[in-house]
Scaffold this motif. Sequence first.
Motif, PDB file in Angstrom:
ATOM      1  N   ARG A  62      20.652  50.068 -33.775  1.00  0.00           N
ATOM      2  CA  ARG A  62      21.356  48.480 -34.202  1.00  0.00           C
ATOM      3  C   ARG A  62      22.032  48.998 -35.441  1.00  0.00           C
ATOM      4  N   GLY A  63      23.463  48.091 -35.412  1.00  0.00           N
ATOM      5  CA  GLY A  63      23.667  48.061 -36.793  1.00  0.00           C
ATOM      6  C   GLY A  63      25.525  49.091 -37.085  1.00  0.00           C
ATOM      7  N   PHE A  64      25.329  50.050 -36.548  1.00  0.00           N
ATOM      8  CA  PHE A  64      26.477  51.772 -37.025  1.00  0.00           C
ATOM      9  C   PHE A  64      26.350  51.844 -35.957  1.00  0.00           C
ATOM     10  N   GLU A  65      27.128  53.237 -36.310  1.00  0.00           N
ATOM     11  CA  GLU A  65      27.289  54.626 -35.434  1.00  0.00           C
ATOM     12  C   GLU A  65      26.618  55.777 -35.984  1.00  0.00           C
ATOM     13  N   THR A  66      26.278  56.393 -34.759  1.00  0.00           N
ATOM     14  CA  THR A  66      26.192  58.548 -34.940  1.00  0.00           C
ATOM     15  C   THR A  66      27.360  58.903 -34.653  1.00  0.00           C
ATOM     16  N   LEU A  67      27.559  59.922 -35.571  1.00  0.00           N
ATOM     17  CA  LEU A  67      28.379  61.291 -34.697  1.00  0.00           C
ATOM     18  C   LEU A  67      27.483  62.691 -34.768  1.00  0.00           C
ATOM     19  N   THR A  68      27.195  62.952 -33.514  1.00  0.00           N
ATOM     20  CA  THR A  68      26.192  64.091 -33.880  1.00  0.00           C
ATOM     21  C   THR A  68      27.342  65.711 -33.189  1.00  0.00           C
ATOM     22  N   PHE A  69      28.003  66.639 -34.128  1.00  0.00           N
ATOM     23  CA  PHE A  69      27.976  68.141 -33.990  1.00  0.00           C
ATOM     24  C   PHE A  69      27.817  68.432 -33.396  1.00  0.00           C
ATOM     25  N   VAL A  70      27.371  69.005 -32.211  1.00  0.00           N
ATOM     26  CA  VAL A  70      26.689  70.239 -31.497  1.00  0.00           C
ATOM     27  C   VAL A  70      27.621  71.498 -31.937  1.00  0.00           C
ATOM     28  N   LEU A  71      26.625  72.317 -33.121  1.00  0.00           N
ATOM     29  CA  LEU A  71      27.314  73.460 -33.297  1.00  0.00           C
ATOM     30  C   LEU A  71      27.234  74.295 -32.795  1.00  0.00           C
ATOM     31  N   GLN A  72      26.092  74.729 -31.998  1.00  0.00           N
ATOM     32  CA  GLN A  72      24.942  75.504 -31.116  1.00  0.00           C
ATOM     33  C   GLN A  72      23.971  75.135 -30.649  1.00  0.00           C
ATOM     34  N   GLY A  73      24.099  76.028 -28.766  1.00  0.00           N
ATOM     35  CA  GLY A  73      22.907  74.798 -28.527  1.00  0.00           C
ATOM     36  C   GLY A  73      23.905  74.108 -27.634  1.00  0.00           C
ATOM     37  N   ASP A  74      22.440  72.786 -27.236  1.00  0.00           N
ATOM     38  CA  ASP A  74      22.967  71.620 -26.746  1.00  0.00           C
ATOM     39  C   ASP A  74      22.729  70.454 -26.954  1.00  0.00           C
ATOM     40  N   ILE A  75      23.066  69.696 -26.536  1.00  0.00           N
ATOM     41  CA  ILE A  75      21.739  68.504 -26.460  1.00  0.00           C
ATOM     42  C   ILE A  75      22.117  67.383 -25.831  1.00  0.00           C
ATOM     43  N   THR A  76      21.032  66.703 -24.432  1.00  0.00           N
ATOM     44  CA  THR A  76      21.072  65.843 -23.077  1.00  0.00           C
ATOM     45  C   THR A  76      20.800  64.389 -23.713  1.00  0.00           C
ATOM     46  N   GLY A  91      30.493  71.069 -29.145  1.00  0.00           N
ATOM     47  CA  GLY A  91      31.148  69.591 -28.449  1.00  0.00           C
ATOM     48  C   GLY A  91      30.528  68.404 -29.621  1.00  0.00           C
ATOM     49  N   ILE A  92      30.833  67.122 -28.941  1.00  0.00           N
ATOM     50  CA  ILE A  92      30.308  66.347 -29.791  1.00  0.00           C
ATOM     51  C   ILE A  92      30.017  64.799 -29.595  1.00  0.00           C
ATOM     52  N   GLN A  93      29.264  64.179 -29.716  1.00  0.00           N
ATOM     53  CA  GLN A  93      28.276  62.609 -29.187  1.00  0.00           C
ATOM     54  C   GLN A  93      28.530  61.656 -29.947  1.00  0.00           C
ATOM     55  N   TRP A  94      29.540  60.604 -29.811  1.00  0.00           N
ATOM     56  CA  TRP A  94      29.788  59.858 -30.827  1.00  0.00           C
ATOM     57  C   TRP A  94      29.044  58.757 -30.157  1.00  0.00           C
ATOM     58  N   MET A  95      28.148  57.298 -30.543  1.00  0.00           N
ATOM     59  CA  MET A  95      27.958  56.434 -30.483  1.00  0.00           C
ATOM     60  C   MET A  95      27.731  55.574 -30.987  1.00  0.00           C
ATOM     61  N   THR A  96      28.352  54.251 -30.550  1.00  0.00           N
ATOM     62  CA  THR A  96      27.918  52.846 -31.342  1.00  0.00           C
ATOM     63  C   THR A  96      26.913  52.027 -30.974  1.00  0.00           C
ATOM     64  N   ALA A  97      26.508  52.264 -31.755  1.00  0.00           N
ATOM     65  CA  ALA A  97      25.294  51.461 -31.453  1.00  0.00           C
ATOM     66  C   ALA A  97      25.228  50.070 -31.162  1.00  0.00           C
ATOM     67  N   GLY A  98      25.640  49.791 -32.014  1.00  0.00           N
ATOM     68  CA  GLY A  98      26.484  47.985 -32.422  1.00  0.00           C
ATOM     69  C   GLY A  98      25.063  47.373 -31.974  1.00  0.00           C
ATOM     70  N   SER A  99      24.642  46.742 -31.563  1.00  0.00           N
ATOM     71  CA  SER A  99      24.490  45.469 -30.741  1.00  0.00           C
ATOM     72  C   SER A  99      23.013  45.956 -30.646  1.00  0.00           C
ATOM     73  N   GLY A 100      22.766  47.452 -30.693  1.00  0.00           N
ATOM     74  CA  GLY A 100      21.444  48.037 -30.284  1.00  0.00           C
ATOM     75  C   GLY A 100      21.058  48.643 -28.709  1.00  0.00           C
ATOM     76  N   LEU A 101      20.437  49.912 -29.048  1.00  0.00           N
ATOM     77  CA  LEU A 101      20.666  50.649 -27.662  1.00  0.00           C
ATOM     78  C   LEU A 101      19.012  51.840 -27.716  1.00  0.00           C
ATOM     79  N   ILE A 102      18.672  51.567 -27.145  1.00  0.00           N
ATOM     80  CA  ILE A 102      17.740  52.896 -26.969  1.00  0.00           C
ATOM     81  C   ILE A 102      18.242  53.617 -26.600  1.00  0.00           C
ATOM     82  N   HIS A 103      17.929  55.143 -26.844  1.00  0.00           N
ATOM     83  CA  HIS A 103      18.434  56.253 -26.489  1.00  0.00           C
ATOM     84  C   HIS A 103      16.880  56.690 -26.824  1.00  0.00           C
TER      85      HIS A 103
END
Length: 285
Positions: A62-76, A91-103
């Motif tokens: 909760r309360g921030f954002e994550t940005l993940t750069f996948v340089l090699q391999g993969d992420i589900t 590729g990249i994954q950009w997640m705005t957690a904001g009010s909150g979630l589970i991942h």
Amino acid sequence: MKKEVLSLHEAIYDPIADLSTWRAMPTRSIGHLDPFLFLNHHGPQKYGPNNNGLPFGPHPHRGFETLTFVLQGDITHKDSVTGESVIKAGGIQWMTAGSGLIHAEVSSDEFKRNGGMEEVIQIWMNLPAKFKMTPPKYTGLQKDSIPAIAFDEGKGVLHLTSGSYQGQQGPVESITNLFTATLELKSGGVFQDDLPAGSQVLLYVVNGQVQVNGASAREHQLVELSTAGTELSITATQDSQLVYCHGIPFEEPIVAHGPFVMNTHDEIRQAIMDYQSGKLGSMAL
Ligand code: MN
């Protein structure tokens, strides 16, 4: 006026389960670079066949954002709000957690079966008070959706996630106007930029060696620059790869507790209660 190199911060080796991890921030040397909170560099690491993959099972934010750069391999990526996607190298994954979630951030079934090289950078970007409780959002983009902008006669490439460079726009619209990118430089290649006044820079050397406004930096170093000045020049003295982001500091109080980053202790207590009572959703693996 040139930005001044204030300090070089060594990433510390801090493995997570069997995953090689270099944490550049926070460390004893550097707490945060407002609005950037965190940078972890996982790998490069070779996984054999029939491996368990990445160790990041379900957890809240909760309360921030994550940005993940996948340089090699993969992420589900799986979360309690938007579902599931597999992002591959480049590729990249950009997640705005904001009010909150589970991942959860795990490896694809294919990667776990076959193995291969994995290398990932994750950064956390703070949200200001007015956006702490914005609805959660996830964007996963493959390599072919991310502009690769060549410069210095092809000796450099900027992979632009958000913000603009040389008239091109990154595919993610940052609600806090962050510029986020990775840079590849061949030895001798020069990258130059003129940033908005007051910008904080997040500059991390993933591999190689560079001169940043005249100061030498190498693999696993975070380069702290002054917010004063606007000009930045990076010259590679070896083939190099970097994370290069910038934004305007929020200058708000930061209270961080594990996966929650808020402005006050009361808001942290509320986040823990909301998580425990299921308000951040639920997820079965
Ligand atoms: Mn997470």
